[in-house]
Design an enzyme around this catalytic site. Sequence first.
Site, mmCIF file in Angstrom:
data_model
loop_
_atom_site.group_PDB
_atom_site.id
_atom_site.type_symbol
_atom_site.label_atom_id
_atom_site.label_comp_id
_atom_site.label_asym_id
_atom_site.label_seq_id
_atom_site.Cartn_x
_atom_site.Cartn_y
_atom_site.Cartn_z
ATOM 1 N N ARG A 71 0.810 -1.222 0.000
ATOM 2 C CA ARG A 71 0.000 0.000 0.000
ATOM 3 C C ARG A 71 0.839 1.265 0.000
ATOM 4 O O ARG A 71 0.460 2.254 -0.605
ATOM 5 C CB ARG A 71 -0.889 0.026 1.242
ATOM 6 N N LYS A 180 3.215 -16.884 8.897
ATOM 7 C CA LYS A 180 2.328 -17.146 10.014
ATOM 8 C C LYS A 180 1.666 -15.851 10.458
ATOM 9 O O LYS A 180 2.221 -14.802 10.139
ATOM 10 C CB LYS A 180 3.091 -17.785 11.167
ATOM 11 N N ASP A 209 7.662 -21.326 8.712
ATOM 12 C CA ASP A 209 7.862 -21.239 10.153
ATOM 13 C C ASP A 209 9.356 -21.004 10.278
ATOM 14 O O ASP A 209 10.153 -21.923 10.033
ATOM 15 C CB ASP A 209 7.460 -22.554 10.830
ATOM 16 N N HIS A 210 9.749 -19.778 10.603
ATOM 17 C CA HIS A 210 11.176 -19.461 10.465
ATOM 18 C C HIS A 210 12.057 -20.305 11.389
ATOM 19 O O HIS A 210 13.244 -20.449 11.146
ATOM 20 C CB HIS A 210 11.436 -17.955 10.615
ATOM 21 N N LYS A 214 16.242 -22.409 10.975
ATOM 22 C CA LYS A 214 17.422 -22.227 11.824
ATOM 23 C C LYS A 214 18.308 -23.467 11.706
ATOM 24 O O LYS A 214 17.820 -24.584 11.776
ATOM 25 C CB LYS A 214 17.016 -21.996 13.287
ATOM 26 N N GLU A 248 12.018 -15.291 25.739
ATOM 27 C CA GLU A 248 12.519 -14.040 25.158
ATOM 28 C C GLU A 248 12.634 -13.002 26.258
ATOM 29 O O GLU A 248 11.885 -13.031 27.233
ATOM 30 C CB GLU A 248 11.538 -13.517 24.116
ATOM 31 N N ASP A 267 1.151 -17.338 19.173
ATOM 32 C CA ASP A 267 2.299 -16.693 18.553
ATOM 33 C C ASP A 267 3.510 -17.626 18.480
ATOM 34 O O ASP A 267 4.277 -17.572 17.528
ATOM 35 C CB ASP A 267 2.649 -15.437 19.379
ATOM 36 N N HIS A 272 6.043 -22.614 16.274
ATOM 37 C CA HIS A 272 7.488 -22.853 16.432
ATOM 38 C C HIS A 272 7.773 -24.013 17.398
ATOM 39 O O HIS A 272 8.523 -24.939 17.096
ATOM 40 C CB HIS A 272 8.187 -21.601 16.972
ATOM 41 N N LYS A 372 7.390 -13.949 26.877
ATOM 42 C CA LYS A 372 8.113 -12.698 26.639
ATOM 43 C C LYS A 372 8.545 -12.122 27.978
ATOM 44 O O LYS A 372 7.963 -12.433 29.020
ATOM 45 C CB LYS A 372 7.214 -11.708 25.908
ATOM 46 N N LYS A 377 17.051 -14.685 26.961
ATOM 47 C CA LYS A 377 16.580 -15.211 25.669
ATOM 48 C C LYS A 377 17.241 -16.569 25.480
ATOM 49 O O LYS A 377 18.469 -16.690 25.522
ATOM 50 C CB LYS A 377 16.986 -14.293 24.519
HETATM 51 C C1 BG6 Z 1 7.800 -14.690 15.848
HETATM 52 C C2 BG6 Z 1 6.847 -14.149 16.874
HETATM 53 O O1 BG6 Z 1 7.188 -15.679 15.075
HETATM 54 O O2 BG6 Z 1 8.931 -15.232 16.503
HETATM 55 C C3 BG6 Z 1 7.521 -13.120 17.745
HETATM 56 O O3 BG6 Z 1 5.731 -13.572 16.214
HETATM 57 C C4 BG6 Z 1 8.772 -13.682 18.360
HETATM 58 O O4 BG6 Z 1 6.648 -12.643 18.767
HETATM 59 C C5 BG6 Z 1 9.662 -14.292 17.287
HETATM 60 O O5 BG6 Z 1 9.455 -12.634 19.014
HETATM 61 C C6 BG6 Z 1 10.823 -15.015 17.905
HETATM 62 O O6 BG6 Z 1 11.710 -15.378 16.902
HETATM 63 P P1 BG6 Z 1 13.234 -15.628 17.223
HETATM 64 O O7 BG6 Z 1 13.801 -16.132 15.939
HETATM 65 O O8 BG6 Z 1 13.806 -14.302 17.668
HETATM 66 O O9 BG6 Z 1 13.261 -16.614 18.325
#
Ligand code: BG6
Length: 521
Positions: A71, A180, A209-210, A214, A248, A267, A272, A372, A377
């Site tokens: 946009r 996601k 799903d990132h 990893k 985190e 989330d 994950h 969180k 972390k």
């Molecule tokens: C995301 C969440 O999918 O993953 C976030 O929406 C979260 O809230 C993040 O902070 C965490 O990713 P990573 O790679 O920093 O552990």
Amino acid sequence: MPEAVVSTEPSPQIENPLRSLLESDRIEDPCSIIFFGASGDLFKRMLLPAVYNLRLEGILPANFSVIGFSRSPFTDESFRNYCKESIDSFSRSGPAKESMWNEFSRRISYITADFDDDAHFHDLREMLERSDAQLGTAGNRLFYLSTPPSVFPTIVERLATAKLDPQSNTTGWTRIIVEKPFGTDLSTARALQREINSVFDERHIYRIDHYLGKETVQDIMALRFANTIFEPIWNRQYVRSVQITASETLGVEQRGGYYESSGALRDMLQNHVMNLLALVAMEPPATSSADAIRNEKFKVLSAMRRLDPARLDSFAARGQYGPGTIEGESVPGYREEPDVNPASNTETFAALKLHIDNWRWSGVPFYLRSGKRLARKSTEIAVTFAPIPHRLFGEASDAIEANVLVMKIQPDEGLSLRFNAKVPGPKNHIRAVTMDFNYGTGFGVASAPAYERLIADAVRGDQTLFTRWDAVELAWEIVTPVLERWSSTKDRSFPNYPAGSEGPQQADLLTHDDGNIWRRI
Ligand code: BG6
């Protein structure tokens, strides 16, 4: 769109002999990558730098194009400047390198678009056709949905109307990456699946799903199936419990609006953490094909015991952070964050106890937690083994600890094994010690960001590291009763953990019932 610049030049690569490119790493297919939501944070911080580094390393072929579709009003020129800023600020290889940037930037264009407007999707088709003719992208198209999920169905529908669906593409392939969250519960996920499925088959859909991108997550399978010593003890005979933690220190930052309707269970846990669980608990696949691996992930999730709504509190715990201290700094509570309801009932911490009812895992609790604003972390999977059957050594005061194997996913990346050893000296004292492996020092290279691997795999057409619909559906099936309970009952103890702590005490009930305790975060 620039003049014809079909390129045959070899790629400059990041100079690092330890990361030398194998022939098989190179992607053969030219392609266009179209980013919906290109003015968003994810594109700027992660996606564009990932594409740039793939190109810099020579993994992505020279004949590619990047199209932003969003946009925010950009021209091609101003969008290229925005992309340059993104690389300068966020690329792991440092600021854009001039010669590469010159080649790269010519391949970037932008469409200021309204997702509801068919005309903009026709413009997109024309731009893609020009890209094929002038930049040699060969009709191969990777659509990347990184918009708010509410517009996923609209985009998919408009793509079909503009004949940008896979069936209408007669010259190359068409694939779609979906960010996601894939739905917000079982029924919305099913509805979304139906909408996307009416245009794209499962073989065209890449649900990202990132965590799966990893390196350390991919190494879970390598650890289990490229070694012989772990698998014989990877079962109920030897394993007493498995703990998966994704903690985190960050709060919700500027994402209060999104997070209010999400919470920690949606989330992080549903996607994950559940993916980590599937990799740890699945049976060995017969081959390394995407479907063989995803079949096993599906099977293990289908063996997961459904949570009894009448006894949910024994299996699920939630928390919300109040004000506290993180790394010496005072931070506000969740209810004081921007765009958060001051009486919010949203959980910023979620923990589950799950059981997998099959031969391998019967009776072994799997404890999952994510939150969180916790003390540190850390993402890790800890497998705790059975106590020794008979005590021979050690003085009466020596505690003989259970062996624990910890897969450290991040920020430490490695493996550690806790075992008992004799303390040097004249007596037979026994004490637990730790043997550590660290990926950075072991291989001499830092892991590439997850998005690089995942975008490369999508261009290659490899779905292994993307979540198949059947697994997404099961994961929603498992968590939906908890979501329903939590949204319909207000937790009067909120906020119930201070920022910077180990999380809410309620979570201890899940482990204490079995005589276990959570590991320190
Ligand atoms: C995301 C969440 O999918 O993953 C976030 O929406 C979260 O809230 C993040 O902070 C965490 O990713 P990573 O790679 O920093 O552990």
